[in-house]
Motif scaffolding. Structure first.
Motif, PDB file in Angstrom:
ATOM      1  N   GLY A 116      44.128 -34.253   3.674  1.00 34.60           N
ATOM      2  CA  GLY A 116      44.327 -32.930   4.261  1.00 34.60           C
ATOM      3  C   GLY A 116      43.127 -32.581   5.137  1.00 34.60           C
ATOM      4  N   PHE A 117      43.384 -32.326   6.429  1.00 31.14           N
ATOM      5  CA  PHE A 117      42.311 -31.946   7.363  1.00 31.14           C
ATOM      6  C   PHE A 117      42.600 -30.563   7.934  1.00 31.14           C
ATOM      7  N   ASP A 118      41.569 -29.732   8.017  1.00 31.79           N
ATOM      8  CA  ASP A 118      41.713 -28.475   8.735  1.00 31.79           C
ATOM      9  C   ASP A 118      41.441 -28.760  10.215  1.00 31.79           C
ATOM     10  N   LEU A 119      42.333 -28.267  11.075  1.00 30.42           N
ATOM     11  CA  LEU A 119      42.225 -28.581  12.507  1.00 30.42           C
ATOM     12  C   LEU A 119      41.446 -27.503  13.268  1.00 30.42           C
ATOM     13  N   VAL A 120      40.872 -27.891  14.412  1.00 28.71           N
ATOM     14  CA  VAL A 120      40.197 -26.900  15.263  1.00 28.71           C
ATOM     15  C   VAL A 120      41.248 -25.892  15.752  1.00 28.71           C
ATOM     16  N   LYS A 121      40.824 -24.679  15.942  1.00 33.76           N
ATOM     17  CA  LYS A 121      41.740 -23.614  16.384  1.00 33.76           C
ATOM     18  C   LYS A 121      40.887 -22.486  16.938  1.00 33.76           C
ATOM     19  N   ASN A 122      41.482 -21.329  17.174  1.00 31.21           N
ATOM     20  CA  ASN A 122      40.711 -20.199  17.680  1.00 31.21           C
ATOM     21  C   ASN A 122      39.499 -19.946  16.766  1.00 31.21           C
ATOM     22  N   PRO A 123      38.293 -19.970  17.330  1.00 31.57           N
ATOM     23  CA  PRO A 123      37.083 -19.829  16.507  1.00 31.57           C
ATOM     24  C   PRO A 123      37.068 -18.578  15.631  1.00 31.57           C
ATOM     25  N   LYS A 124      37.691 -17.493  16.108  1.00 36.00           N
ATOM     26  CA  LYS A 124      37.669 -16.243  15.330  1.00 36.00           C
ATOM     27  C   LYS A 124      38.438 -16.404  14.021  1.00 36.00           C
ATOM     28  N   ILE A 125      39.523 -17.181  14.082  1.00 32.87           N
ATOM     29  CA  ILE A 125      40.349 -17.376  12.874  1.00 32.87           C
ATOM     30  C   ILE A 125      39.542 -18.166  11.843  1.00 32.87           C
ATOM     31  N   ILE A 126      38.802 -19.156  12.339  1.00 33.87           N
ATOM     32  CA  ILE A 126      38.002 -19.987  11.423  1.00 33.87           C
ATOM     33  C   ILE A 126      36.890 -19.153  10.798  1.00 33.87           C
ATOM     34  N   ARG A 127      36.199 -18.409  11.620  1.00 37.73           N
ATOM     35  CA  ARG A 127      35.068 -17.630  11.087  1.00 37.73           C
ATOM     36  C   ARG A 127      35.540 -16.582  10.065  1.00 37.73           C
ATOM     37  N   ARG A 128      36.663 -15.983  10.329  1.00 36.25           N
ATOM     38  CA  ARG A 128      37.228 -14.981   9.409  1.00 36.25           C
ATOM     39  C   ARG A 128      37.538 -15.617   8.042  1.00 36.25           C
ATOM     40  N   ALA A 129      38.010 -16.871   8.080  1.00 36.64           N
ATOM     41  CA  ALA A 129      38.361 -17.549   6.820  1.00 36.64           C
ATOM     42  C   ALA A 129      37.133 -17.745   5.932  1.00 36.64           C
ATOM     43  N   TYR A 130      35.954 -17.857   6.567  1.00 33.91           N
ATOM     44  CA  TYR A 130      34.731 -18.132   5.790  1.00 33.91           C
ATOM     45  C   TYR A 130      33.821 -16.903   5.706  1.00 33.91           C
ATOM     46  N   ASP A 131      34.337 -15.760   6.193  1.00 34.89           N
ATOM     47  CA  ASP A 131      33.607 -14.501   6.057  1.00 34.89           C
ATOM     48  C   ASP A 131      34.682 -13.431   5.904  1.00 34.89           C
ATOM     49  N   ASP A 132      35.461 -13.559   4.837  1.00 35.74           N
ATOM     50  CA  ASP A 132      36.687 -12.761   4.695  1.00 35.74           C
ATOM     51  C   ASP A 132      36.391 -11.275   4.529  1.00 35.74           C
ATOM     52  N   SER A 133      37.381 -10.473   4.913  1.00 40.10           N
ATOM     53  CA  SER A 133      37.169  -9.016   4.940  1.00 40.10           C
ATOM     54  C   SER A 133      37.038  -8.424   3.537  1.00 40.10           C
ATOM     55  N   THR A 163      39.784 -32.476  15.476  1.00 41.98           N
ATOM     56  CA  THR A 163      40.904 -32.630  16.405  1.00 41.98           C
ATOM     57  C   THR A 163      41.699 -33.846  15.928  1.00 41.98           C
ATOM     58  N   LEU A 164      42.945 -33.968  16.420  1.00 41.51           N
ATOM     59  CA  LEU A 164      43.751 -35.118  15.995  1.00 41.51           C
ATOM     60  C   LEU A 164      43.136 -36.426  16.453  1.00 41.51           C
ATOM     61  N   SER A 165      42.512 -36.420  17.631  1.00 46.21           N
ATOM     62  CA  SER A 165      41.938 -37.692  18.096  1.00 46.21           C
ATOM     63  C   SER A 165      40.706 -38.056  17.273  1.00 46.21           C
ATOM     64  N   GLN A 166      39.959 -37.069  16.787  1.00 49.92           N
ATOM     65  CA  GLN A 166      38.835 -37.399  15.901  1.00 49.92           C
ATOM     66  C   GLN A 166      39.349 -37.988  14.579  1.00 49.92           C
ATOM     67  N   ILE A 167      40.498 -37.474  14.129  1.00 49.00           N
ATOM     68  CA  ILE A 167      41.057 -37.989  12.868  1.00 49.00           C
ATOM     69  C   ILE A 167      41.502 -39.438  13.041  1.00 49.00           C
ATOM     70  N   SER A 168      42.213 -39.736  14.142  1.00 51.77           N
ATOM     71  CA  SER A 168      42.672 -41.131  14.285  1.00 51.77           C
ATOM     72  C   SER A 168      41.487 -42.055  14.577  1.00 51.77           C
ATOM     73  N   ASP A 169      40.467 -41.549  15.249  1.00 54.09           N
ATOM     74  CA  ASP A 169      39.255 -42.346  15.475  1.00 54.09           C
ATOM     75  C   ASP A 169      38.594 -42.695  14.134  1.00 54.09           C
ATOM     76  N   MET A 170      38.535 -41.704  13.245  1.00 55.72           N
ATOM     77  CA  MET A 170      37.918 -41.960  11.938  1.00 55.72           C
ATOM     78  C   MET A 170      38.737 -42.996  11.154  1.00 55.72           C
ATOM     79  N   ALA A 171      40.076 -42.849  11.206  1.00 53.77           N
ATOM     80  CA  ALA A 171      40.931 -43.806  10.495  1.00 53.77           C
ATOM     81  C   ALA A 171      40.665 -45.218  11.020  1.00 53.77           C
TER      82      ALA A 171
END
Ligand code: AVI
Length: 319
Positions: free
Chosen positions: A192-209, A286-294
């Motif tokens: 299970g990988f969390d993908l890059v997305k809008n930075p605000k959504i990511i930051r909110r997940a780790y600094d929840d309201s 990103t998906l290409s980073q995931i396949s590169d790692m594989a």
């Protein structure tokens, strides 16, 4: 205090903490978040509105179970090995569907914590009594190698929940390379990988309201006070989280609000105002980073399963 502190200094936790807080920058291992209180706070994080990872992965496992099972070829006997299973909420969905399909397998959850394995074995015995379960306690790689030497059965490894994100990119490459060495050709792994997305959504997940992630971080200071007899004043530390869209690294820190000293048995740690402790990395891919790692670690990507927002992926790799 003399007797109370006896033995503390000999623990791995104490040594890791003292060496982490004596270097620059100060840092702590995020694996130490998870004491009984940290486990409960993490449950609350997973259920809170701002933390999307668990909901995305649950959606994938609920709506695409059949296709996921097809992708792991469950026709012949195999061992379903889960690394760091947590409370099993996610994997139980797969176990149910496998049972429904009359697949022949043994479920082998591996975790460093006895209580995680004991609780999970009890849960599976209760809810799916027909599933053969054989939990293992200890280091992932020691346990995987032990399995390989024992019977040579084909293995499907689950590494869900985005846990791989709690390593740096370099560490996760090393982890996957080592994992490949413990597996045989044809074995599969679902990451299970969390993908890059809008930075605000990511930051909110780790600094929840609701401030749960803040309490989760501060609990590690309180845990040290409880278990290592330190005297952190948690009110003098503030949770801060950053996300860098260029590197995909989300990092959590505790920032010290004034000059102070923290006392441990046989160690004093000075803090300057605004000095920080690096608490955790949650790397996004990103998906290409995931396949590169594989590819670089000896796997091929078979299939990717996304949630409806494409925020998260369960990626099936073959060794
Ligand atoms: C366990 N791990 C995948 C979580 C994550 O998203 O990095 C831990 C966590 N830390 C703060 N919130 C959640």
């Amino acid at each position: 205090m003399g007797n109370f502190t006896t033995g503390v200094k000999e623990t791995r936790f104490y040594n890791d903490v003292i060496s982490g807080l004596s270097g620059f920058p100060k840092q702590l291992f995020s694996k130490y978040f998870y004491d009984a209180i940290g486990d409960k706070l993490f449950q609350q994080i997973m259920n809170c509105d701002d933390y999307y990872l668990t909901k995305c992965e649950m959606e994938i496992l609920e709506l695409q179970t059949e296709a996921i099972i097809d992708s792991i070829s469950a026709d012949d006997y195999f061992e379903l090995v889960e690394l760091g299973p947590g409370d099993g909420t996610k994997s139980i969905k797969l176990l149910k569907e496998l049972t429904h399909k009359k697949a022949d397998f043994t479920y082998i959850p591996i975790d460093i914590s006895h209580s995680v394995i004991d609780n999970l074995e009890a849960l599976v015995a209760d809810t799916l009594p027909e599933v053969k379960t054989s939990g293992m306690n200890g280091d992932f790689f020691d346990m995987l190698n032990q399995l390989r030497n024992s019977n040579g059965a084909r293995r499907v490894v689950l590494c869900l929940g985005g846990n791989i994100g709690n390593m740096t990119v370099g560490e996760s490459h090393a982890f996957c390379g080592k994992l490949r060495q413990s597996l045989s050709k044809g074995d599969k792994i679902i990451f299970g990988f969390d993908l890059v997305k809008n930075p605000k959504i990511i930051r909110r997940a780790y600094d929840d309201s609701e401030g749960i992630t803040k309490r989760f971080n501060l609990n590690l200071l309180e845990r040290m006070n409880r278990e290592l007899c330190s005297d952190f004043d948690v009110k003098k530390f503030e949770h801060y989280c950053s996300y860098d869209p260029e590197t995909g690294s989300c990092k959590s820190y505790l920032v010290c609000l004034q000059d102070l000293e923290v006392h441990f048995p046989e160690a004093v740690i000075p803090f300057k105002k605004d000095e920080y402790i690096h608490m955790e990395i949650s790397q996004k891919y990103t998906l290409s980073q995931i396949s590169d790692m594989a590819h670089k670690t000896g796997f091929v990507v078979d299939r990717n399963f996304f949630d409806s927002k494409k925020w998260y992926v369960d990626s099936v790799w073959e060794a």
